[in-house]
Design a protein around this motif. Structure first.
Motif, short mmCIF file in Angstrom:
data_model
loop_
_atom_site.label_atom_id
_atom_site.label_comp_id
_atom_site.label_asym_id
_atom_site.label_seq_id
_atom_site.Cartn_x
_atom_site.Cartn_y
_atom_site.Cartn_z
N HIS A 1 4.62 13.48 -0.65
CA HIS A 1 6.05 13.78 -0.88
C HIS A 1 6.64 12.65 -1.72
CE1 HIS A 1 7.06 10.67 2.06
NE2 HIS A 1 6.20 11.24 2.90
N ASP A 2 7.89 12.85 -2.15
CA ASP A 2 8.52 11.86 -3.03
C ASP A 2 9.70 11.15 -2.38
OD1 ASP A 2 10.49 13.83 -2.96
OD2 ASP A 2 10.55 14.16 -5.13
N LEU A 3 9.76 11.12 -1.05
CA LEU A 3 10.93 10.56 -0.38
C LEU A 3 11.12 9.07 -0.66
CD1 LEU A 3 11.07 12.35 3.08
CD2 LEU A 3 11.61 13.19 0.79
N PHE A 4 10.01 8.32 -0.74
CA PHE A 4 10.13 6.89 -1.02
C PHE A 4 10.67 6.61 -2.42
CE2 PHE A 4 6.92 6.44 2.44
CZ PHE A 4 7.56 5.48 3.21
N GLN A 5 10.61 7.60 -3.28
CA GLN A 5 11.09 7.43 -4.66
C GLN A 5 12.58 7.69 -4.80
OE1 GLN A 5 8.71 9.96 -7.18
NE2 GLN A 5 6.78 9.15 -6.42
N GLN A 6 13.21 8.21 -3.76
CA GLN A 6 14.63 8.54 -3.84
C GLN A 6 15.49 7.27 -3.75
OE1 GLN A 6 15.14 11.73 -4.71
NE2 GLN A 6 12.90 11.69 -4.55
N SER A 7 16.52 7.23 -4.55
CA SER A 7 17.44 6.08 -4.52
C SER A 7 18.07 5.95 -3.13
CB SER A 7 18.53 6.28 -5.57
OG SER A 7 19.48 5.24 -5.51
N GLY A 8 18.02 4.74 -2.59
CA GLY A 8 18.59 4.53 -1.26
C GLY A 8 17.88 5.31 -0.18
N TRP A 9 16.58 5.51 -0.34
CA TRP A 9 15.81 6.33 0.61
C TRP A 9 15.95 5.86 2.05
CZ3 TRP A 9 12.17 4.01 3.68
CH2 TRP A 9 11.68 2.76 3.26
N GLN B 1 0.82 -1.21 0.00
CA GLN B 1 0.00 0.00 0.00
C GLN B 1 0.86 1.26 0.00
OE1 GLN B 1 -3.58 0.38 2.08
NE2 GLN B 1 -4.28 -1.69 1.65
N ILE B 2 1.97 1.26 0.72
CA ILE B 2 2.89 2.40 0.65
C ILE B 2 3.43 2.55 -0.76
CG2 ILE B 2 5.16 3.24 1.38
CD1 ILE B 2 4.58 2.13 4.16
N SER B 3 3.80 1.43 -1.37
CA SER B 3 4.32 1.47 -2.74
C SER B 3 3.32 2.08 -3.69
CB SER B 3 4.69 0.05 -3.20
OG SER B 3 5.72 -0.50 -2.40
N ALA B 4 2.05 1.71 -3.53
CA ALA B 4 1.01 2.24 -4.41
C ALA B 4 0.75 3.71 -4.14
CB ALA B 4 -0.28 1.43 -4.24
N HIS B 5 0.66 4.08 -2.86
CA HIS B 5 0.30 5.46 -2.51
C HIS B 5 1.40 6.44 -2.89
CE1 HIS B 5 -2.02 8.51 -0.41
NE2 HIS B 5 -0.95 8.88 0.26
N TYR B 6 2.66 6.03 -2.73
CA TYR B 6 3.78 6.93 -2.97
C TYR B 6 4.48 6.67 -4.31
CZ TYR B 6 3.31 8.18 1.97
OH TYR B 6 2.83 8.61 3.19
N ALA B 7 3.89 5.81 -5.15
CA ALA B 7 4.46 5.49 -6.46
C ALA B 7 5.93 5.10 -6.31
CB ALA B 7 4.31 6.67 -7.42
N ALA B 8 6.17 4.14 -5.42
CA ALA B 8 7.52 3.74 -5.07
C ALA B 8 7.60 2.22 -4.96
CB ALA B 8 7.94 4.39 -3.76
N GLU B 9 8.78 1.72 -4.61
CA GLU B 9 8.96 0.29 -4.40
C GLU B 9 9.48 0.07 -2.98
OE1 GLU B 9 11.32 -1.55 -7.38
OE2 GLU B 9 10.07 -0.86 -9.05
N VAL B 10 8.58 -0.37 -2.12
CA VAL B 10 8.91 -0.64 -0.72
C VAL B 10 8.66 -2.12 -0.46
CG1 VAL B 10 8.36 -0.10 1.68
CG2 VAL B 10 8.29 1.70 -0.06
N SER B 11 9.60 -2.77 0.22
CA SER B 11 9.52 -4.21 0.46
C SER B 11 9.13 -4.50 1.91
CB SER B 11 10.88 -4.87 0.16
OG SER B 11 11.28 -4.62 -1.17
N ALA B 12 8.61 -5.69 2.12
CA ALA B 12 8.18 -6.08 3.47
C ALA B 12 9.33 -6.05 4.47
CB ALA B 12 7.55 -7.47 3.43
#
Length: 391
Positions: free
Chosen positions: A216-224, A81-92
């Protein structure tokens, strides 16, 4: 005798405010208006309560220990859900579930600081963050905000020392209500990355942000996850305050350190609360959207009513999520004002002194109104009583 750090920490503000009610009686036609605490007073929706009851009765696992960092299914769902909401790739493996968001903050601070280290908090601050830093032996460095209640990254830069370990933000803000613009949050991230600090962003009230999409776009930053630590709460969205379910998103390496804290404090988050959070994410999307619409309507009611108070000298400093942060027009300090409002106006709110460093003059002119549990009629009644005040 040496005073312990806990003894030197101020008492819980909400509990202190509740004691102001002792011995005060309120007329039937003028009941207490309680705008002191930012927590839902209604239970979860019936469908969720029924699902929780079935889980408690039918599943033995509801009553057992689970993984310290939370159940795999909930961690995976939140990551998705974080990945979807922030247009990012977050893993469990970048997610930990905690016993509430306060515990999430405490766990992160314990993992990244040593006694005598420093953490920068914008003021007015969320008092439980200040309390934990005090009890952990970590120095709180206050970052004053201007009338817009938005912190300035360059002012923060000037406060950084060799002891600084983190900058902590809350958006939508508690107590101020303000939603930090995406570019401002990004500037703090860039500052933290440049200076080797952690940036903690508490988004407990994210589900009631007036903006659609990613704030915000923080989850999209490389090595966030080397810099950014995201804190979240399920309590407000699904009315699970009593079940204590929060979350941390950050690097697996930092979570390994956080796991040590969590294992010694609570061992694991409660199973029923975790089940409820997972069920809510999978089944209550539309219901939460309706809750958000209602909160935004109450926010609008505050804005629409403010001209009445402005005519009496009040000023609105911040508005959003659950909160309105106001400057009062009276010649007495806000802590005295707040106490007198209970018997004289039937209002329980928190003074700005509870969100500011001791002796800060700004806090003596400010009050916080947690309006989420008032409908439009209740807000109108609150404004009627505030408008009629004279001190």
């Amino acid at each position: 005798m040496t005073m312990t750090r806990t003894a030197a920490t101020f008492a819980p503000p909400v509990m202190e405010a509740r004691r102001w009610l002792d011995g005060v009686e309120f007329a039937v036609d003028r009941p207490l208006i309680n705008v002191s605490q930012a927590a839902p007073v209604d239970p979860p929706p019936l469908a969720l309560r029924q699902a929780m009851a079935e889980f408690a009765v039918e599943q033995d696992s509801a009553h057992l220990y689970g993984p310290v960092l939370g159940n795999d299914d909930l961690r995976s769902e939140l990551a998705a859900q974080i990945s979807a909401h922030y247009a990012a790739e977050v893993s469990a493996n970048q997610i930990a579930i905690t016993s509430g968001c306060n515990q999430a903050f405490s766990a992160v601070i314990s993992a990244i600081t040593d006694q005598g280290d420093e953490v920068i908090l914008p003021t007015p601050w969320y008092f439980n963050h200040k309390m934990w830093l005090d009890m952990a032996g970590v120095k709180t460095v206050d970052l004053p905000t201007d009338d817009d209640l938005l912190p300035d990254p360059e002012r923060a830069r000037a406060l950084i020392t060799e002891k600084t370990r983190a900058i902590s933000l809350v958006t939508p803000n508690n107590p101020g209500g303000v939603e930090y613009p995406a570019d401002l949050v990004r500037r703090f991230f860039d500052l933290a990355r440049e200076t080797g600090l952690r940036l903690l962003v508490d988004e407990t009230y994210r589900d009631f942000d007036s903006r659609s999409g990613a704030p915000h776009d923080l989850f999209q930053q490389s090595g966030w996850d080397d810099t950014f630590v995201h804190l979240y709460s399920f309590s407000k969205a699904y009315r699970l305050t009593g079940h204590r379910v929060g979350a941390i998103s950050t690097s697996p390496a930092l979570l390994a350190e956080i796991e040590k804290f969590l294992d010694t404090v609570a061992i694991c988050p409660g199973q029923i609360g975790q089940f409820a959070a997972l069920w809510g994410m999978r089944n209550l999307t539309q219901w939460v959207a309706g809750e958000r619409d209602e909160i935004l309507d109450r926010r609008a009611a505050i804005a629409e009513g403010m001209p009445r108070l402005e005519d009496k000298g009040w000023r609105l400093l911040g508005l959003g999520a659950y909160f309105a942060y106001l400057e009062h027009p009276f010649g007495i300090a806000s802590d005295e004002l707040a106490r007198r409002l209970v018997p004289e106006a039937g209002i329980l709110l928190l003074p700005g002194t509870m969100f500011m460093p001791e002796g800060d003059s700004a806090g003596k002119r400010q009050v916080r109104v947690a309006f989420a549990n008032l409908d439009r009629a209740g807000i109108a009644q609150l404004f009627d009583r505030l408008q009629g005040l004279s001190f």
